[in-house]
Design a protein around this motif. Structure first.
Motif, short mmCIF file in Angstrom:
data_model
loop_
_atom_site.label_atom_id
_atom_site.label_comp_id
_atom_site.label_asym_id
_atom_site.label_seq_id
_atom_site.Cartn_x
_atom_site.Cartn_y
_atom_site.Cartn_z
N ASP A 1 -12.24 -4.13 0.29
CA ASP A 1 -11.22 -3.49 1.12
C ASP A 1 -11.81 -2.33 1.92
OD1 ASP A 1 -8.54 -3.35 2.00
OD2 ASP A 1 -8.16 -1.69 0.63
N PRO B 1 -3.76 0.56 -2.65
CA PRO B 1 -3.02 -0.68 -2.87
C PRO B 1 -2.20 -0.58 -4.16
CG PRO B 1 -5.38 -1.03 -3.17
CD PRO B 1 -5.20 0.39 -2.75
N ASN C 1 0.86 -1.18 0.00
CA ASN C 1 0.00 0.00 0.00
C ASN C 1 0.90 1.23 0.00
OD1 ASN C 1 -2.62 -1.31 0.36
ND2 ASN C 1 -1.85 -1.85 2.37
N ARG D 1 -4.98 5.57 1.20
CA ARG D 1 -4.15 4.36 1.28
C ARG D 1 -4.47 3.51 0.05
NH1 ARG D 1 -5.15 -0.55 1.94
NH2 ARG D 1 -7.32 -0.09 2.37
#
Length: 175
Positions: free
Chosen positions: A145, A111, A50, A109
């Motif tokens: 997520d 990925p 990340n 954040r």
């Protein structure tokens, strides 16, 4: 905590929180120096699974996209938190604002697989990982997520919805 202390003007506690935060901050800086050779590192895990960044399309896909957005897959969250922020109780209002700040941080954040859709096997921290092969698969990953992280905010959203319902009943009761 810093925001709460500033918001409530409890500077005494803020001072001690800052002093107490020096130890974890020192450990964080030492960790980054040992692992990444820099005091501030914007990757979240070794191997850059990340990264922190500002990507408008990723934020849109997390919050508003019909295939992956929180607005569609956790529909009570955003309205409930909005209602929480207009609550007359200062603590609940602060919880609502803090929840939105947390949502913003989660959308920053990103990925690393988001940037490697359809590019074959990646090596992340010594582990072979297969990124999604299409944008639709990436949206599935985004949906699972973001909703996984934001599910902890559902109780606060329910409090906000309860507040909104009670205010609506009071409004019609007066009429």
């Amino acid at each position: 905590m810093f925001g709460y202390y500033l918001f409530t003007k409890r500077f005494y506690f803020l001072r001690y929180t800052l002093v107490g935060g020096l130890i974890p901050l020192s450990i964080y800086i030492l960790y980054n120096l040992l692992q990444f050779n820099t005091p501030l590192y914007f990757g979240i895990l070794k191997g850059d699974i990340n990264i922190l960044g500002f990507e408008i399309r990723y934020i849109f896909e997390n919050l508003l996209h019909p295939q992956s957005g929180v607005l569609f897959y956790t529909p009570i969250l955003i309205p409930g938190l909005i209602l929480l922020t207009i609550n007359k109780n200062r603590i609940l209002k602060f919880v609502g604002i803090a929840s939105f700040i947390l949502i913003i941080f989660y959308t920053l954040r990103i990925p690393i697989m988001y940037y490697n859709v359809g590019q074959g096997v990646m090596n992340i921290g010594g582990i072979p990982v297969m990124p999604p092969s299409s944008a639709e698969q990436m949206r599935d990953l985004i949906r699972s997520d973001i909703n996984r992280y934001l599910s902890v905010l559902i109780p606060f959203a329910i409090i906000g919805i309860r507040f909104g319902i009670s205010q609506t009943f009071e409004y019609f009761k007066k009429k």
